[in-house]
Design a protein around this motif. Structure first.
Motif, mmCIF file in Angstrom:
data_model
loop_
_atom_site.group_PDB
_atom_site.id
_atom_site.type_symbol
_atom_site.label_atom_id
_atom_site.label_comp_id
_atom_site.label_asym_id
_atom_site.label_seq_id
_atom_site.Cartn_x
_atom_site.Cartn_y
_atom_site.Cartn_z
ATOM 1 N N TYR A 80 -4.361 5.346 3.165
ATOM 2 C CA TYR A 80 -3.552 4.584 2.206
ATOM 3 C C TYR A 80 -4.425 4.068 1.077
ATOM 4 C CZ TYR A 80 0.089 4.435 5.785
ATOM 5 O OH TYR A 80 1.044 4.776 6.700
ATOM 6 N N GLU B 165 -1.246 -0.515 -3.658
ATOM 7 C CA GLU B 165 -0.204 -0.218 -4.645
ATOM 8 C C GLU B 165 -0.760 -0.312 -6.074
ATOM 9 O OE1 GLU B 165 2.930 1.513 -5.214
ATOM 10 O OE2 GLU B 165 3.018 0.740 -3.176
ATOM 11 N N SER B 166 -1.728 -1.200 -6.279
ATOM 12 C CA SER B 166 -2.314 -1.384 -7.619
ATOM 13 C C SER B 166 -3.041 -0.123 -8.096
ATOM 14 C CB SER B 166 -3.298 -2.555 -7.608
ATOM 15 O OG SER B 166 -4.337 -2.300 -6.663
ATOM 16 N N ASN C 171 0.852 -1.190 0.000
ATOM 17 C CA ASN C 171 0.000 0.000 0.000
ATOM 18 C C ASN C 171 0.883 1.234 0.000
ATOM 19 O OD1 ASN C 171 -2.863 -1.150 0.628
ATOM 20 N ND2 ASN C 171 -1.460 -2.203 1.992
ATOM 21 N N PHE C 172 0.310 2.358 -0.408
ATOM 22 C CA PHE C 172 1.084 3.602 -0.362
ATOM 23 C C PHE C 172 0.268 4.687 0.324
ATOM 24 C CE2 PHE C 172 -1.304 3.865 -4.246
ATOM 25 C CZ PHE C 172 -1.543 5.208 -4.493
ATOM 26 N N ARG D 245 -1.792 2.964 -7.542
ATOM 27 C CA ARG D 245 -0.840 4.072 -7.683
ATOM 28 C C ARG D 245 -0.865 4.546 -9.140
ATOM 29 N NH1 ARG D 245 3.890 5.932 -4.999
ATOM 30 N NH2 ARG D 245 3.899 4.194 -3.524
#
Length: 182
Positions: free
Chosen positions: A94, A97-98, A15-16, A100
């Motif tokens: 958050y 990541e998919s 996650n970001f 981003r």
């Protein structure tokens, strides 16, 4: 960046970090999301993951209004009163990541100058850009220089050349600017 309370984001694999919930608005559970992620306009905000007790908890977004000042107003599913929204204030947000946003290699932004070495036409090497502040009209670079923080705008009058390979920014600072800091 614009806020004085800067949150150090927790690391969650896969996650970001995009920002945090900064405050409630009204009585119906609306929350303000403050973005610390530069490309926030490209984010898909259908579900937000909030860091609660060191875990990421998904919240579905029922309504989202993007603002111009790095914020959005959001309504979350099952949060329909200020009493339910209040405990979520200051929670980090958050996304997986998919989600981003992908950047094209040629997509170079002024904020990418962070870490570049600044070379002034008159004064030579000044140091490395440690921070770039974004203000409504301009970006300001911060460079540690002779025990001070030298700040200057990043605009066409000042920037002479950008060497991405060498991570070098050539500038012509206005007369007297350096004197202010020495």
């Amino acid at each position: 960046m614009g806020s004085s309370t800067h949150y150090r984001a927790m690391a969650f694999e896969g996650n970001f970090y995009i920002g945090y919930l900064s405050k409630t608005r009204g009585l119906k559970g609306e929350l303000q999301l403050f973005f610390e992620f530069d490309d926030y306009r490209a984010l898909e905000l259908d579900v937000l993951f909030l860091a609660i007790d060191r875990k990421l908890v998904p919240f579905f977004v029922t309504q989202c209004k993007l603002q111009s000042n790095r914020t959005a107003y959001v309504f979350l599913e099952d949060v329909d009163h200020i009493d339910q929204a209040q405990p979520l204030v200051h929670k980090q947000v958050y996304l997986p990541e998919s989600k981003r946003p992908e950047r094209h290699p040629d997509d170079f932004r002024i904020t990418d100058l962070k870490g570049f070495t600044v070379h002034d036409q008159l004064h030579g090497e000044l140091g490395e850009i440690i921070e770039i502040h974004e203000y409504p009209q301009q970006y300001i670079a911060v460079v540690p220089y002779r025990f001070n923080e030298l700040m200057f705008p990043l605009n066409d009058e000042i920037i002479r050349a950008i060497d991405r390979e060498k991570q070098l920014l050539e500038v012509a600072l206005p007369d007297g600017l350096i004197d202010v800091y020495t």
